[in-house]
Write a protein that holds these residues in place. Sequence first.
Motif, PDB file in Angstrom:
ATOM      1  N   LYS A  25       9.496  -0.895  -6.012  1.00 13.62           N
ATOM      2  CA  LYS A  25       8.478   0.134  -6.227  1.00 13.62           C
ATOM      3  C   LYS A  25       7.082  -0.456  -6.057  1.00 13.62           C
ATOM      4  CE  LYS A  25       9.136   3.876  -7.228  1.00 13.62           C
ATOM      5  NZ  LYS A  25       9.391   5.061  -6.349  1.00 13.62           N
ATOM      6  N   ALA A  26       6.958  -1.758  -6.295  1.00 13.92           N
ATOM      7  CA  ALA A  26       5.665  -2.425  -6.128  1.00 13.92           C
ATOM      8  C   ALA A  26       5.420  -2.823  -4.673  1.00 13.92           C
ATOM      9  CB  ALA A  26       5.600  -3.666  -7.016  1.00 13.92           C
ATOM     10  N   GLY A  27       6.433  -2.649  -3.815  1.00 13.47           N
ATOM     11  CA  GLY A  27       6.245  -2.949  -2.396  1.00 13.47           C
ATOM     12  C   GLY A  27       6.991  -4.162  -1.897  1.00 13.47           C
ATOM     13  N   LYS A  28       8.142  -4.447  -2.448  1.00 18.03           N
ATOM     14  CA  LYS A  28       8.948  -5.566  -1.948  1.00 18.03           C
ATOM     15  C   LYS A  28       9.370  -5.277  -0.515  1.00 18.03           C
ATOM     16  CE  LYS A  28      12.777  -8.542  -3.413  1.00 18.03           C
ATOM     17  NZ  LYS A  28      13.806  -8.771  -4.452  1.00 18.03           N
ATOM     18  N   VAL A  29       9.356  -6.300   0.328  1.00 12.04           N
ATOM     19  CA  VAL A  29       9.659  -6.146   1.748  1.00 12.04           C
ATOM     20  C   VAL A  29      10.973  -6.840   2.084  1.00 12.04           C
ATOM     21  CG1 VAL A  29       8.898  -6.723   4.091  1.00 12.04           C
ATOM     22  CG2 VAL A  29       7.226  -5.985   2.387  1.00 12.04           C
ATOM     23  N   GLU A  30      11.862  -6.126   2.759  1.00  9.41           N
ATOM     24  CA  GLU A  30      13.103  -6.708   3.274  1.00  9.41           C
ATOM     25  C   GLU A  30      12.942  -6.995   4.755  1.00  9.41           C
ATOM     26  OE1 GLU A  30      17.069  -5.176   2.545  1.00  9.41           O
ATOM     27  OE2 GLU A  30      16.267  -3.974   0.913  1.00  9.41           O
ATOM     28  N   PHE A  31      13.621  -8.022   5.249  1.00 11.57           N
ATOM     29  CA  PHE A  31      13.563  -8.322   6.674  1.00 11.57           C
ATOM     30  C   PHE A  31      14.867  -8.989   7.105  1.00 11.57           C
ATOM     31  CE2 PHE A  31      11.764 -11.856   4.291  1.00 11.57           C
ATOM     32  CZ  PHE A  31      12.500 -12.935   4.763  1.00 11.57           C
ATOM     33  N   GLY A  77       0.800  -1.228   0.000  1.00 12.24           N
ATOM     34  CA  GLY A  77       0.000   0.000   0.000  1.00 12.24           C
ATOM     35  C   GLY A  77       0.824   1.264   0.000  1.00 12.24           C
ATOM     36  N   LYS A  78       2.079   1.137  -0.377  1.00  6.12           N
ATOM     37  CA  LYS A  78       2.973   2.296  -0.367  1.00  6.12           C
ATOM     38  C   LYS A  78       4.041   2.103  -1.428  1.00  6.12           C
ATOM     39  CE  LYS A  78       6.588   4.386   2.539  1.00  6.12           C
ATOM     40  NZ  LYS A  78       7.305   4.293   3.843  1.00  6.12           N
ATOM     41  N   SER A  79       4.370   3.166  -2.138  1.00  2.00           N
ATOM     42  CA  SER A  79       5.457   3.125  -3.119  1.00  2.00           C
ATOM     43  C   SER A  79       6.736   3.561  -2.424  1.00  2.00           C
ATOM     44  CB  SER A  79       5.157   4.058  -4.294  1.00  2.00           C
ATOM     45  OG  SER A  79       6.212   4.011  -5.237  1.00  2.00           O
TER      46      SER A  79
END
Length: 226
Positions: A157-163, A70-72
Amino acid sequence: MAKQSKRMKAAYEKAAGKGPLPLAEAVALLKSFNPTKFDQTVEVAIRLGVDPKQADQLVRGSIVLPHGIGKSLRVIVFAKGDKVDEAKQAGADEVGGAELAEKIKAGWTEFDVCIAAPDMMGVVGPLGKVLGPRGLMPSPRAGTVTPDIGKTVREYKAGKVEFRTDSGGNIHAVVGKLSFDEKKLVENIQALINHILSLKPASVRGQYIRGIALSATMSPSVRVAA
């Protein structure tokens, strides 16, 4: 101590006494709390049975969630030659080399993700003291040091998440917005959990996932049955 608002007090009362819930029920409870005037970010915290002091038990990775977050994200890229145009066409917010490094050394960190082509690590390496503590240092393991610049920029840009595990063996990750419907939040969270399960270090013994909790920006946490 600041006085607790009526909204937060009501939310804590609704969550009180709840044991770990099935994921769908936990999401439903989180969404049932009285709303705020803004769209809250939903995060998941996962406690792992790892020893974060052991290098072979560091759990780190990235994932493109099924429904984004939900965020760029603001993405910068260290590249040269043809990779510069590739990054720009993919939507990078800023692309550069030595001049971009100098800008960061001067204190600029207004970005969420830093990606680098492998041949730019000589420029990026000295930025470790600035980027490392902020979790922004490009890394092959996280997929942010890559020759495939265009694809990687588009994913973030599509919302990939790093952890990655913190010093206590916990993982924190954004999984969407509270305005997402329950099904989308459940699918995003389950995708993250499944991915973390797939990264279980071979040296870990006993229970790997020891606890899961969901929360929104201004809400109590809700425990999820692991």
